[in-house]
Structure formats: structure tokens, C-alpha cells
Write a protein that holds these residues in place. Structure first.
Motif, PDB file in Angstrom:
ATOM      1  N   PHE A  13     -19.295  18.810-105.504  1.00 36.72           N
ATOM      2  CA  PHE A  13     -19.877  19.492-104.340  1.00 36.72           C
ATOM      3  C   PHE A  13     -19.776  20.999-104.536  1.00 36.72           C
ATOM      4  O   PHE A  13     -18.687  21.541-104.736  1.00 36.72           O
ATOM      5  CB  PHE A  13     -19.150  19.059-103.061  1.00 36.72           C
ATOM      6  N   ASN A  14     -20.913  21.655-104.475  1.00 38.76           N
ATOM      7  CA  ASN A  14     -20.952  23.083-104.789  1.00 38.76           C
ATOM      8  C   ASN A  14     -20.612  23.989-103.618  1.00 38.76           C
ATOM      9  O   ASN A  14     -20.269  25.147-103.805  1.00 38.76           O
ATOM     10  CB  ASN A  14     -22.351  23.468-105.316  1.00 38.76           C
ATOM     11  N   SER A  15     -20.767  23.484-102.426  1.00 41.15           N
ATOM     12  CA  SER A  15     -20.555  24.356-101.272  1.00 41.15           C
ATOM     13  C   SER A  15     -19.395  23.846-100.427  1.00 41.15           C
ATOM     14  O   SER A  15     -18.992  22.684-100.517  1.00 41.15           O
ATOM     15  CB  SER A  15     -21.826  24.408-100.418  1.00 41.15           C
ATOM     16  N   GLY A  16     -18.900  24.711 -99.582  1.00 46.96           N
ATOM     17  CA  GLY A  16     -17.821  24.319 -98.677  1.00 46.96           C
ATOM     18  C   GLY A  16     -16.450  24.613 -99.246  1.00 46.96           C
ATOM     19  O   GLY A  16     -16.281  24.944-100.423  1.00 46.96           O
ATOM     20  N   ARG A  17     -15.459  24.519 -98.377  1.00 47.48           N
ATOM     21  CA  ARG A  17     -14.076  24.777 -98.767  1.00 47.48           C
ATOM     22  C   ARG A  17     -13.315  23.470 -98.719  1.00 47.48           C
ATOM     23  O   ARG A  17     -13.371  22.731 -97.742  1.00 47.48           O
ATOM     24  CB  ARG A  17     -13.456  25.803 -97.819  1.00 47.48           C
ATOM     25  N   TYR A  18     -12.596  23.195 -99.799  1.00 45.40           N
ATOM     26  CA  TYR A  18     -11.886  21.918 -99.910  1.00 45.40           C
ATOM     27  C   TYR A  18     -10.421  22.156-100.284  1.00 45.40           C
ATOM     28  O   TYR A  18     -10.089  23.133-100.960  1.00 45.40           O
ATOM     29  CB  TYR A  18     -12.539  21.028-100.984  1.00 45.40           C
ATOM     30  N   GLU A  19      -9.592  21.244 -99.848  1.00 40.53           N
ATOM     31  CA  GLU A  19      -8.163  21.350-100.121  1.00 40.53           C
ATOM     32  C   GLU A  19      -7.597  19.938-100.304  1.00 40.53           C
ATOM     33  O   GLU A  19      -8.019  19.011 -99.609  1.00 40.53           O
ATOM     34  CB  GLU A  19      -7.469  22.049 -98.947  1.00 40.53           C
ATOM     35  N   THR A  20      -6.696  19.768-101.246  1.00 41.80           N
ATOM     36  CA  THR A  20      -6.003  18.471-101.385  1.00 41.80           C
ATOM     37  C   THR A  20      -4.537  18.649-100.985  1.00 41.80           C
ATOM     38  O   THR A  20      -3.926  19.671-101.296  1.00 41.80           O
ATOM     39  CB  THR A  20      -6.072  17.936-102.831  1.00 41.80           C
ATOM     40  N   LYS A  63     -14.092  25.143 -90.880  1.00 44.63           N
ATOM     41  CA  LYS A  63     -12.797  24.639 -91.338  1.00 44.63           C
ATOM     42  C   LYS A  63     -12.925  24.011 -92.718  1.00 44.63           C
ATOM     43  O   LYS A  63     -13.969  23.468 -93.077  1.00 44.63           O
ATOM     44  CB  LYS A  63     -12.266  23.587 -90.362  1.00 44.63           C
ATOM     45  N   SER A  64     -11.822  24.044 -93.487  1.00 49.08           N
ATOM     46  CA  SER A  64     -11.802  23.389 -94.795  1.00 49.08           C
ATOM     47  C   SER A  64     -11.830  21.883 -94.624  1.00 49.08           C
ATOM     48  O   SER A  64     -11.317  21.337 -93.631  1.00 49.08           O
ATOM     49  CB  SER A  64     -10.523  23.766 -95.555  1.00 49.08           C
ATOM     50  N   THR A  65     -12.429  21.222 -95.592  1.00 49.45           N
ATOM     51  CA  THR A  65     -12.324  19.762 -95.672  1.00 49.45           C
ATOM     52  C   THR A  65     -11.065  19.440 -96.475  1.00 49.45           C
ATOM     53  O   THR A  65     -10.892  19.942 -97.581  1.00 49.45           O
ATOM     54  CB  THR A  65     -13.553  19.159 -96.375  1.00 49.45           C
ATOM     55  N   ILE A  66     -10.211  18.634 -95.881  1.00 48.32           N
ATOM     56  CA  ILE A  66      -8.934  18.325 -96.532  1.00 48.32           C
ATOM     57  C   ILE A  66      -8.927  16.877 -96.998  1.00 48.32           C
ATOM     58  O   ILE A  66      -9.281  15.964 -96.247  1.00 48.32           O
ATOM     59  CB  ILE A  66      -7.750  18.579 -95.572  1.00 48.32           C
ATOM     60  N   VAL A  67      -8.541  16.689 -98.247  1.00 47.67           N
ATOM     61  CA  VAL A  67      -8.373  15.338 -98.793  1.00 47.67           C
ATOM     62  C   VAL A  67      -6.869  15.070 -98.874  1.00 47.67           C
ATOM     63  O   VAL A  67      -6.148  15.712 -99.647  1.00 47.67           O
ATOM     64  CB  VAL A  67      -9.016  15.183-100.177  1.00 47.67           C
TER      65      VAL A  67
END
Length: 273
Positions: free
Chosen positions: A29-36, A3-7
Motif C-alpha cells: 500500500f503506497n498511501s497512508g500511515r501504518y504501524e505494527t 489516524k494511522s492504521t495499526i496492525v
């Protein structure tokens, strides 16, 4: 699939600052999926409840810029209940500033937005004054908060600019006996029109200096007493016909005349300063 990490970004203003800080941190952070996800204009606890009901189902954290203590405390307590990490961007800065300046912050939401709005309103007024200076475009007369009328060298342009810095949209119209006044001045509230006049001797001196500055002879008709008197009589007759207030600017600085006009506008409900 991970799952994406959501801020979640919560703010009592537009939330732009919080979002930019969050994105700056994410970029490290170079890896992972992020969303604001930005939630602006948070003004009550119910909004926070709705956001956290969504957030508790996600892998997330909360970044916030809330300056009202009650909302900040409510958010912290609620987020702790759901084990959601929170980052308060404003409180550490406010606390540090409080130690330096020695008094409490206002804790008022959206102050910077109000300051920005005031600034842009001033810029808009200045641009208006330039566009509708010296009767270049008579369409500005109906759009203006104030219309200045007067013969040459009665401080119309400097007054327009000074008043623009007080957030007033000002158009100014030169009056010349040989040129009919624009129809628009008869179609607006006379209380929005300010007539400017001056002593003929004073105008004679000012116009002579103006001609010298331009490298012209100070004997030109423009600076003759007879011509000036005729212009003043014409302008004052028109102002009387309009029924507008008239100010003699002979011995007044621009700031003084502007102060008189500002005082007039405070008693006119059709003008918003």
C-alpha cells in the motif's frame, strides 16, 4: 489529520513471523500511515482482553499466530464484538498439513523457539569443544560439563565433538608424564572428569599408523611399547588419585564410549544434558 492504521500482531511465541507477514502486506500500500505493534508470548485470556481494550479505540486490525484453540477462539469472539478484523496465519497452514500427513498438530506454543534454542545450545557446545581441545586453554576445565583426560590417541578429540553434538560442553586434557597436569583438574567435581585409557598393544598400532600418516618413522619413541606403558601407568595413577571414572577405549567405537559417558551423566545431578 488522518489516524494511522495499526496492525496488532499477537503470538504465543516471539511474534516475528506475524510481524514480517504484516509488514510485507503493508508494503503493498503506497498511501497512508501504518504501524505494527507486536505482543509476544500470549498465554492467557487476560492478556488478550488488555490488548483489545487498547485496540478498540484505534483504526486497526489483528494478525495472529496462536496455535492453542482456546486462545484463538477467545480472540476471534472478542475481536468480533469490537468489529476488529482478524487474520489467523497459522490455522489454514495447519489444516492443510493435517490433510496431507493425516494426523493432528501438537498445538503446542513456542515449539520453533525451543528447537532454535536446542540448535544454538549445540552450536555453543561445539565451539566450546574446539576452543578447549587438547588442553589449549585450561580455563575451560572449570566451565566444562565434562572433562576428558587421557594420553595421546585415546579418542579425546572425537569424543569431545561427539558429546558436543549431544549439547554437552567438553574440555579435554592430554596427559604427558613430563608435564604436570593443570591445577584446575583438582578443583572440579571428580564425577565430571572421565579418564580414558587403552591397551598398550592397541595404542602401539594406532600411534604407528599416525606416524606413517605424518610421513615419520614408526620407530619413533612416541610409538614404542615401553614409552606407551610408562604413559599409561602415569595416567592411570593420576586418575586413581583424582578418583574419577575410567573407561578403556581399546575396542570401543567413539559412539560406544560416548554412550557410556552419557549414561554416567544421567546419574550426575551436576550435569545437565
Amino acid at each position: 489529520m488522518q489516524k494511522s492504521t495499526i496492525v496488532y500482531v499477537l503470538s504465543d511465541s516471539i511474534g516475528e513471523t506475524g510481524e514480517q507477514v504484516a509488514k510485507a502486506a503493508i508494503s503493498q500500500f503506497n498511501s497512508g500511515r501504518y504501524e505494527t505493534r507486536r505482543f509476544p508470548y500470549i498465554t492467557d485470556e487476560e492478556q488478550i482482553v488488555e490488548i483489545l481494550d487498547e485496540a478498540k479505540e484505534e483504526r486497526c486490525m489483528i494478525v495472529y499466530t496462536l496455535v492453542i484453540d482456546e486462545l484463538r477462539n477467545f480472540l476471534e469472539e472478542r475481536a468480533k464484538k469490537y468489529n476488529i478484523p482478524t487474520v489467523d496465519l497459522m490455522t489454514p497452514i495447519l489444516d492443510a498439513l493435517k490433510q496431507v500427513v493425516g494426523f493432528e498438530p501438537k498445538r503446542e506454543a513456542g515449539i520453533i523457539r525451543k528447537l532454535d534454542e536446542k540448535y544454538f545450545k549445540k552450536v555453543e557446545a561445539v565451539e566450546f569443544a574446539v576452543k578447549y581441545d587438547d588442553g589449549k586453554d585450561t580455563r575451560g576445565i572449570k566451565k566444562a560439563d565434562i572433562v576428558l583426560l587421557g594420553i595421546s590417541r585415546t579418542s579425546k578429540t572425537p569424543l569431545s565433538m561427539y558429546l558436543a553434538h549431544k549439547n554437552l560442553k567438553v574440555a579435554n586434557v592430554p596427559l604427558v608424564p613430563e608435564i604436570p597436569p593443570p591445577d584446575e583438574i583438582f578443583e572440579v567435581d571428580p564425577q565430571k572428569i572421565i579418564g580414558l585409557t587403552a591397551n598398550p598393544i592397541k595404542l602401539n598400532e594406532i600411534r604407528q599408523e599416525r606416524l606413517k600418516t605424518l610421513g615419520l618413522s614408526d620407530n619413533a619413541n612416541y610409538a614404542s611399547i615401553d614409552r606407551i606403558i610408562r604413559e599409561i601407568e602415569y595416567s592411570e595413577s593420576l586418575m586413581k588419585r583424582l578418583g574419577c571414572p575410567v573407561i578403556d577405549v581399546s575396542n570401543k567405537a567413539v559412539e560406544e564410549t560416548a554412550g557410556i559417558i552419557l549414561e554416567m551423566t544421567r546419574h550426575n545431578s551436576n550435569i545437565n544434558i
